[in-house]
Design an enzyme around this catalytic site. Structure first.
Site, PDB file in Angstrom:
ATOM      1  N   GLU A 134     -21.346 -10.518 -31.354  1.00 30.34           N
ATOM      2  CA  GLU A 134     -21.532 -11.389 -32.481  1.00 30.34           C
ATOM      3  C   GLU A 134     -22.646 -12.254 -32.261  1.00 30.34           C
ATOM      4  OE1 GLU A 134     -19.849 -10.839 -34.879  1.00 30.34           O
ATOM      5  OE2 GLU A 134     -18.054  -9.733 -34.150  1.00 30.34           O
TER       6      GLU A 134
ATOM      7  N   CYS B 225     -10.778 -15.697 -34.030  1.00 29.88           N
ATOM      8  CA  CYS B 225     -11.969 -15.241 -33.250  1.00 29.88           C
ATOM      9  C   CYS B 225     -12.989 -16.171 -33.622  1.00 29.88           C
ATOM     10  CB  CYS B 225     -12.324 -13.854 -33.251  1.00 29.88           C
ATOM     11  SG  CYS B 225     -11.071 -13.002 -32.519  1.00 29.88           S
TER      12      CYS B 225
ATOM     13  N   HIS C 173     -16.433  -8.619 -29.940  1.00 34.42           N
ATOM     14  CA  HIS C 173     -15.380  -8.050 -30.691  1.00 34.42           C
ATOM     15  C   HIS C 173     -15.283  -6.363 -30.164  1.00 34.42           C
ATOM     16  CE1 HIS C 173     -14.270 -10.858 -34.290  1.00 34.42           C
ATOM     17  NE2 HIS C 173     -13.260 -10.633 -33.824  1.00 34.42           N
TER      18      HIS C 173
HETATM   19  N1  PCA Z   1      -8.680 -10.876 -33.374  1.00 30.64           N
HETATM   20  C1  PCA Z   1      -8.868 -11.889 -34.403  1.00 30.64           C
HETATM   21  C2  PCA Z   1      -8.133 -12.937 -33.856  1.00 30.64           C
HETATM   22  C3  PCA Z   1      -7.599 -12.482 -32.351  1.00 30.64           C
HETATM   23  C4  PCA Z   1      -8.110 -11.323 -32.360  1.00 30.64           C
HETATM   24  O1  PCA Z   1      -8.193 -10.644 -31.227  1.00 30.64           O
HETATM   25  C5  PCA Z   1      -9.888 -12.067 -35.119  1.00 30.64           C
HETATM   26  O2  PCA Z   1     -10.996 -11.488 -35.178  1.00 30.64           O
HETATM   27  O3  PCA Z   1     -10.109 -13.213 -35.506  1.00 30.64           O
END
Ligand code: PCA
Length: 222
Positions: A92, A155, A181
């Protein structure tokens, strides 16, 4: 080397903090926690990895992260989450100052269009060397890509809170931080990636972040 001595040596090494989230949205597991958990206690280029779990809860997740930062004084922090629909490790690039939840968090909160930090900057760039990390992952044949949005759920909330906290740190050099992610696991649907591949990729990402000097970080135009 006797076990006690090895423990002592590794405890004096600088720390890399990796966080993963608990399961959310009705899922039974969260790949991010399963993956970072496997790296807990491992040493990478003279650093020891500490893995910790964050709750998928607005605000509380940031408090747990702040406690972890105080306790471990990491030189590198990578928060890891799971995002359905991604086929690759997503490095990200940007955290944005908004909460806009399309589902409730694990405490039933569902903020819509609220700032994470009132009057804070609109966005922060990751301070990870995302391009160098991308190259390292691709060279090792781990599916990886840059991503320009971490969403607007927990996140992104943790990512923004982390970058805001790091921007205020006085430690020199300032610790680096960012967000990755992960895709779904094979038994959670497609697209997906095996857990072992995620763990291999995260370890390489840590190694690349630790060995890429600050000056080579070109992801944030100054
Ligand atoms: N994914 C979510 C919150 C926790 C996670 O593992 C997100 O992408 O916001």
């Amino acid at each position: 080397m006797p076990r006690g001595q090895r423990m002592h040596t590794s405890l004096t090494l600088p720390c890399v903090l990796l966080t993963g989230f608990d399961a959310f949205g009705g899922a039974l597991v969260n790949a991010s926690w399963l993956a970072v958990e496997q790296l807990d206690g491992q040493c990478v280029t003279g650093h020891r990895i500490v893995a910790a779990q964050l709750p998928t809860v607005f605000n509380e997740s940031q408090k747990v992260m702040a406690d972890l930062m105080r306790r471990h004084l990491p030189t590198l922090v990578i928060a890891v989450g799971q995002a359905a629909g991604r086929h690759a490790l997503s490095l990200e690039r940007l955290a944005i100052n908004i909460n806009d939840a399309s589902l409730p968090d694990n405490a039933g909160q569902q903020p819509v269009d609220t700032p994470i930090v009132p009057n804070g900057p609109a966005a922060y760039f990751s301070s990870l060397p995302v391009k160098a990390m991308l190259q390292a992952l691709q060279r090792a044949s781990v599916a990886a890509k840059l991503s320009d949005t971490a969403g607007t759920f927990v996140c992104n909330h943790v990512f923004y809170g982390l970058m805001h906290a790091l921007a205020k740190q006085r430690r020199v050099p300032r610790p680096r931080g960012g967000f990755i992610h992960l895709p779904c696991l094979p038994d959670q649907g497609a697209p997906c990636m095996p857990l072992d591949e995620m763990v291999r990729g995260l370890r390489l990402a840590v190694e690349s972040a630790l060995t890429t000097p600050y000056a080579e970080t070109a992801n944030s135009p100054q």
